[in-house]
Design a protein around this motif. Structure first.
Motif, PDB file in Angstrom:
ATOM      1  N   ALA A   1      73.475  46.212  54.504  1.00  0.00           N
ATOM      2  CA  ALA A   1      72.484  46.062  53.442  1.00  0.00           C
ATOM      3  C   ALA A   1      72.420  47.333  52.591  1.00  0.00           C
ATOM      4  N   ILE A   2      72.465  48.476  53.246  1.00  0.00           N
ATOM      5  CA  ILE A   2      72.408  49.755  52.525  1.00  0.00           C
ATOM      6  C   ILE A   2      73.632  49.939  51.646  1.00  0.00           C
ATOM      7  N   HIS A   3      74.804  49.567  52.176  1.00  0.00           N
ATOM      8  CA  HIS A   3      76.055  49.759  51.453  1.00  0.00           C
ATOM      9  C   HIS A   3      76.435  48.584  50.566  1.00  0.00           C
ATOM     10  N   GLY A   4      75.556  47.579  50.490  1.00  0.00           N
ATOM     11  CA  GLY A   4      75.769  46.468  49.573  1.00  0.00           C
ATOM     12  C   GLY A   4      76.882  45.520  49.983  1.00  0.00           C
ATOM     13  N   GLU A   5      77.199  45.486  51.275  1.00  0.00           N
ATOM     14  CA  GLU A   5      78.267  44.600  51.702  1.00  0.00           C
ATOM     15  C   GLU A   5      77.749  43.207  52.042  1.00  0.00           C
ATOM     16  N   ASP A   6      76.661  43.128  52.750  1.00  0.00           N
ATOM     17  CA  ASP A   6      76.049  41.850  53.115  1.00  0.00           C
ATOM     18  C   ASP A   6      74.537  42.007  52.996  1.00  0.00           C
TER      19      ASP A   6
ATOM     20  N   PHE B   1      76.511  46.168  67.927  1.00  0.00           N
ATOM     21  CA  PHE B   1      75.222  46.568  67.352  1.00  0.00           C
ATOM     22  C   PHE B   1      74.905  45.700  66.133  1.00  0.00           C
ATOM     23  N   PRO B   2      74.568  44.441  66.338  1.00  0.00           N
ATOM     24  CA  PRO B   2      74.394  43.540  65.192  1.00  0.00           C
ATOM     25  C   PRO B   2      73.245  43.939  64.257  1.00  0.00           C
ATOM     26  N   GLU B   3      72.132  44.398  64.806  1.00  0.00           N
ATOM     27  CA  GLU B   3      70.998  44.740  63.940  1.00  0.00           C
ATOM     28  C   GLU B   3      71.293  45.986  63.100  1.00  0.00           C
ATOM     29  N   GLU B   4      71.831  46.995  63.751  1.00  0.00           N
ATOM     30  CA  GLU B   4      72.135  48.230  63.039  1.00  0.00           C
ATOM     31  C   GLU B   4      73.204  48.001  61.960  1.00  0.00           C
ATOM     32  N   MET B   5      74.181  47.191  62.274  1.00  0.00           N
ATOM     33  CA  MET B   5      75.240  46.926  61.302  1.00  0.00           C
ATOM     34  C   MET B   5      74.727  46.076  60.139  1.00  0.00           C
TER      35      MET B   5
END
Length: 134
Positions: free
Chosen positions: A126-131, A117-121
């Motif tokens: 983005a929400i969790h500030g990882e990438d 699930f590339p788009e969802e991830m």
């Protein structure tokens, strides 16, 4: 605080010694030793009063029941502290291992979900500030 414990220890030692001497007098009681017996009984009463005074000074001290079990078993109560620390260190290692395993699982799960699930991830990261989203 240490002097309160030292004071209690001193009174307890005197009390134990008086009881030991009382036991000797009673075990081989002779009518002529009645005065000595009475004197030791009075010392025992005053010793209990002294211990009671010490108890009032140390009323806020809590001792785990396990310490008394160690004493009843004839073991050194300081071993209780040592064994508690050893148990805490072992538990700490277990928890650290679980945290490390869950951290590895999380990164592997995110990696595998990113493939499916590339788009969802990308949104999740983005929400969790990882990438940042691309």
């Amino acid at each position: 605080m240490a002097e309160k414990f030292d004071n209690l220890e001193e009174h307890l030692e005197k009390f134990v010694e008086n009881i030991r001497q009382l036991g000797i007098i009673v075990s081989d009681f002779q009518p002529s030793s009645q005065t000595g017996l009475n004197q030791k009984l009075n010392f025992m009463i005053s010793g209990l009063q002294d211990i009671e005074k010490c108890r009032q000074q140390l009323h806020d001290i809590n001792v785990p029941l396990e310490v008394f079990e160690y004493i009843d078993q004839g073991r050194n109560p300081q071993l209780y502290t040592k064994e508690c620390l050893e148990r805490a260190l072992a538990k700490n290692e277990q928890v650290k291992g679980k945290i490390d395993t869950l951290t590895k699982f999380k990164s592997l799960l995110i990696s595998e979900l990113g493939k499916v699930f590339p788009e969802e991830m990308a949104k999740y990261k983005a929400i969790h500030g990882e990438d940042p989203p691309s």
